[in-house]
Design an enzyme around this catalytic site. Structure first.
Site, short mmCIF file in Angstrom:
data_model
loop_
_atom_site.label_atom_id
_atom_site.label_comp_id
_atom_site.label_asym_id
_atom_site.label_seq_id
_atom_site.Cartn_x
_atom_site.Cartn_y
_atom_site.Cartn_z
N GLY A 142 0.80 -1.22 0.00
CA GLY A 142 0.00 0.00 0.00
C GLY A 142 0.83 1.27 0.00
O GLY A 142 2.03 1.25 -0.22
N TYR A 143 0.14 2.39 0.27
CA TYR A 143 0.70 3.72 0.14
C TYR A 143 1.28 3.85 -1.28
O TYR A 143 2.45 4.14 -1.50
CB TYR A 143 1.75 4.02 1.22
CG TYR A 143 1.68 5.47 1.65
CD1 TYR A 143 0.59 5.91 2.40
CD2 TYR A 143 2.64 6.38 1.27
CE1 TYR A 143 0.48 7.24 2.77
CE2 TYR A 143 2.53 7.73 1.63
CZ TYR A 143 1.45 8.14 2.39
OH TYR A 143 1.34 9.46 2.75
N HIS B 114 4.11 1.34 -8.09
CA HIS B 114 3.03 0.36 -7.99
C HIS B 114 2.08 0.50 -9.19
O HIS B 114 1.63 -0.50 -9.76
CB HIS B 114 2.20 0.60 -6.72
CG HIS B 114 2.96 0.50 -5.44
ND1 HIS B 114 3.27 1.59 -4.68
CD2 HIS B 114 3.46 -0.57 -4.76
CE1 HIS B 114 3.91 1.22 -3.58
NE2 HIS B 114 4.07 -0.09 -3.62
N LYS C 163 11.23 5.57 -6.68
CA LYS C 163 10.00 5.80 -5.91
C LYS C 163 9.89 4.72 -4.84
O LYS C 163 10.16 3.54 -5.10
CB LYS C 163 8.79 5.74 -6.83
CG LYS C 163 8.82 6.80 -7.89
CD LYS C 163 7.49 7.51 -7.97
CE LYS C 163 7.55 8.57 -9.04
NZ LYS C 163 6.68 9.70 -8.75
N ARG D 204 8.60 4.50 1.45
CA ARG D 204 9.45 4.97 2.56
C ARG D 204 10.05 6.35 2.30
O ARG D 204 10.57 6.95 3.23
CB ARG D 204 10.56 3.95 2.85
CG ARG D 204 10.04 2.67 3.50
CD ARG D 204 11.15 1.80 4.06
NE ARG D 204 10.64 0.74 4.90
CZ ARG D 204 10.42 -0.52 4.49
NH1 ARG D 204 10.70 -0.88 3.25
NH2 ARG D 204 9.94 -1.42 5.34
#
Ligand code: AMP
Length: 281
Positions: free
Chosen positions: A31-32, A37, A184, A187
């Site tokens: 996630g995030y 992604h 990217k 964190r």
């Protein structure tokens, strides 16, 4: 697009798709979500009729002093991104759904998980292999998508699929970077403005390593040393490792021959960032 929290809901949905003859792609994430992604989900949507994105901050892949609790989470924003790209299902289980009481079965890989990140994070890949195996059993995808950003993870998943006979094609996707070069990562949100600038030293070192290989340098130790020297010019950076390994076996190499993964983990302040490049002769 549906967001579900239980294994039985995923199974029921996938069963319907398979009955209709539809192919299924899986993108496992914590996630995030960001552009990295997104590129995996986009690729999965191009190559499969239906795409499942799992969003699960997996407790078993974090060590006791790591950032499990602090890891950023934003389901609403993630779900909106998944929907906008064309995913059909988001699987967002609670830890109890994945690890019921009395859970004692783990998938542990030897050799490949003992170098690079596995050295500093001794239980990390056991957690990754276990959760990815579970996701593969739950979703039974035709294809699953992983980023080259986590190069050791990708190599380990490919090996696990081979060793344990999962009938799943593993698709590796290129690293997506910020315009200034920083890979990217969820964190990156931990970085202060000053650390964000300092973090550029990772991609600069990658660039230097690539340049050296392009100029014909074949001594892996020399390339690694030059990269380390550059990183050490940044006061906020502390090297965990910079290493050249065989891209399949993850074992150290001294010559740039065949496919070589040059990978690094570097602390910028308290944040541990990774980056890498693959060289093929
Ligand atoms: P994570 O949510 O960090 O576990 O990452 C989920 C998947 O996204 C993994 O397969 C990662 O390798 C991939 N990924 C993360 N960051 C990037 C990136 N910058 N470029 C490409 N793939 C990425």
């Amino acid at each position: 697009m549906k967001v579900v929290k239980t294994i039985s809901e995923v199974r029921a949905q996938v069963k319907d798709w398979k009955k209709a003859g539809l192919s299924v792609g899986l993108v496992p994430t914590m996630g995030y979500l960001h552009e990295g992604h997104k590129s995996l989900i986009e690729r999965a949507c191009q190559e499969n009729d239906k795409v499942v994105v799992s969003i699960f901050v997996n407790p078993t892949q974090f060590g006791p002093n790591e950032d499990f609790a602090a890891y950023p989470r934003d389901l609403e924003r993630d779900a909106a991104l998944c929907e906008s790209v064309g995913a059909a299902l988001v699987f967002h289980p609670e830890p109890e759904e994945m690890y019921g009481e009395g859970f004692h079965t783990y998938v542990n890989m030897e050799v490949l998980s003992e170098t690079l990140c596995g050295k500093t994070r001794p239980i990390h890949f056991r957690g990754v292999c276990t959760v990815v195996s579970k996701l593969f059993h739950i979703v039974t995808p035709d294809r699953a998508y992983f980023g080259q950003k986590d190069a050791q993870q990708l190599a380990i998943i490919k090996r696990m699929v081979r060793d344990l006979n999962f009938d799943i094609e593993i698709v590796g996707c290129p690293i997506v970077r910020e315009p200034d070069g920083l890979a990217k990562s969820s964190r990156n949100t931990y970085l202060s403005p000053e650390e964000r600038k300092a973090a550029l030293i990772l991609s600069q070192a990658i660039h230097l390593g690539q340049e050296l290989t392009q100029n014909g340098e074949t001594d892996a130790e020399k390339i690694v040393q030059e990269m380390k020297n550059l990183i050490e010019t940044e006061p906020l950076a502390k090297i965990d490792y910079v290493q050249a390994v065989d891209a399949v076996s993850m074992q150290p190499v001294s010559k740039m021959e065949g496919a070589v993964l040059v990978a690094m983990a570097v602390y910028i302040g308290k944040t541990r960032l990774i980056d890498n490049f693959i060289y093929e002769s």
